[in-house]
Design a protein around this motif. Structure first.
Motif, PDB file in Angstrom:
ATOM      1  N   GLN A   1     -21.528  81.314  27.124  1.00  0.00           N
ATOM      2  CA  GLN A   1     -21.117  80.534  25.955  1.00  0.00           C
ATOM      3  C   GLN A   1     -19.828  81.087  25.364  1.00  0.00           C
ATOM      4  O   GLN A   1     -19.570  82.287  25.433  1.00  0.00           O
ATOM      5  CB  GLN A   1     -22.199  80.548  24.879  1.00  0.00           C
TER       6      GLN A   1
ATOM      7  N   VAL B   1     -17.752  68.304  25.066  1.00  0.00           N
ATOM      8  CA  VAL B   1     -18.973  68.556  24.297  1.00  0.00           C
ATOM      9  C   VAL B   1     -18.664  68.213  22.838  1.00  0.00           C
ATOM     10  O   VAL B   1     -17.948  68.937  22.160  1.00  0.00           O
ATOM     11  CB  VAL B   1     -19.424  70.026  24.417  1.00  0.00           C
TER      12      VAL B   1
ATOM     13  N   PRO C   1     -22.813  75.449  21.018  1.00  0.00           N
ATOM     14  CA  PRO C   1     -21.927  74.938  22.060  1.00  0.00           C
ATOM     15  C   PRO C   1     -22.582  75.037  23.430  1.00  0.00           C
ATOM     16  O   PRO C   1     -23.575  75.743  23.616  1.00  0.00           O
ATOM     17  CB  PRO C   1     -20.701  75.847  21.972  1.00  0.00           C
ATOM     18  N   ASP C   2     -22.016  74.321  24.365  1.00  0.00           N
ATOM     19  CA  ASP C   2     -22.465  74.370  25.748  1.00  0.00           C
ATOM     20  C   ASP C   2     -21.806  75.573  26.433  1.00  0.00           C
ATOM     21  O   ASP C   2     -20.930  76.230  25.860  1.00  0.00           O
ATOM     22  CB  ASP C   2     -22.047  73.079  26.456  1.00  0.00           C
TER      23      ASP C   2
ATOM     24  N   ASP D   1     -12.084  72.698  28.406  1.00  0.00           N
ATOM     25  CA  ASP D   1     -12.550  72.874  27.019  1.00  0.00           C
ATOM     26  C   ASP D   1     -11.443  72.876  25.968  1.00  0.00           C
ATOM     27  O   ASP D   1     -11.565  73.535  24.939  1.00  0.00           O
ATOM     28  CB  ASP D   1     -13.386  74.154  26.877  1.00  0.00           C
TER      29      ASP D   1
ATOM     30  N   ASN E   1     -16.627  71.312  22.397  1.00  0.00           N
ATOM     31  CA  ASN E   1     -17.389  72.546  22.567  1.00  0.00           C
ATOM     32  C   ASN E   1     -17.217  73.440  21.347  1.00  0.00           C
ATOM     33  O   ASN E   1     -18.091  73.499  20.512  1.00  0.00           O
ATOM     34  CB  ASN E   1     -17.101  73.259  23.870  1.00  0.00           C
TER      35      ASN E   1
ATOM     36  N   SER F   1     -15.225  70.262  17.954  1.00  0.00           N
ATOM     37  CA  SER F   1     -16.326  71.091  18.439  1.00  0.00           C
ATOM     38  C   SER F   1     -17.527  70.232  18.815  1.00  0.00           C
ATOM     39  O   SER F   1     -17.487  69.010  18.723  1.00  0.00           O
ATOM     40  CB  SER F   1     -16.746  72.093  17.358  1.00  0.00           C
ATOM     41  N   PHE F   2     -18.598  70.901  19.177  1.00  0.00           N
ATOM     42  CA  PHE F   2     -19.833  70.200  19.520  1.00  0.00           C
ATOM     43  C   PHE F   2     -20.373  69.404  18.331  1.00  0.00           C
ATOM     44  O   PHE F   2     -21.134  68.465  18.501  1.00  0.00           O
ATOM     45  CB  PHE F   2     -20.904  71.168  20.064  1.00  0.00           C
TER      46      PHE F   2
END
Length: 164
Positions: free
Chosen positions: A24, A76, A91-92, A108, A112, A130-131
């Protein structure tokens, strides 16, 4: 990633962080801690101009992958309360959305975790969404806002200058 951060912490260049999934992105760090990590690995945080140029490219791409729209397989986003999932809290793994890579192969840059960048007046920005982002506007290549504080959806990437 946390795996790389742990290696930095083992050398006492970085603070020890709580255990997380090794792949991560690192979050919940100050800009100074991120900069310390980058310096320990021979890099630095990107400038705001570098971050935008990396995401948009010379073609001024709307998204890092190009002009085509935002879909869940490319970034993401919207996993807390949005189009890609519900109740997501983190996050992924970094780099797992290969369809969202830039033409240069950078992953990314959208979604994410938002990423830190520093402008010429030493202000810190968060870029790329972001996610938790729900709007396509937050993930566009030029989308940045002033850093407001340490959170679990803001991370960083380091840049490395070419030898002169």
């Amino acid at each position: 990633s946390y795996e790389q951060w742990r290696a930095c912490a083992a050398t006492n260049h970085c603070k020890v962080l709580p255990v997380s999934e090794p792949g991560q992105p690192v979050v919940n760090v100050t800009p100074e801690q991120a900069q310390d990590y980058c310096h320990a690995s021979g890099g630095r945080l990107p400038t705001l101009e570098e971050r935008m140029a990396l995401a948009a490219g010379s073609e001024s791409r709307r998204y890092p992958w190009g002009q085509t729209g935002l879909v869940c397989r490319r970034a993401v986003f919207g996993v807390s309360d949005g189009p890609c999932a519900e109740s997501g809290t983190q996050p992924d793994l970094a780099g797992c959305h290969i369809d969202g890579q830039s033409p240069q192969g950078v992953l990314d840059l959208a979604g994410n975790v938002a990423e830190l960048a520093v402008d010429s007046q030493h202000r810190v920005w968060m870029c790329g969404g972001s996610f938790r982002s729900r709007s396509a506007l937050e993930l566009k290549s030029w989308s940045c806002s002033l850093f407001l504080g340490v959170t679990d959806d803001v991370g960083f990437r380091c840049v490395y200058d070419s030898p002169q």
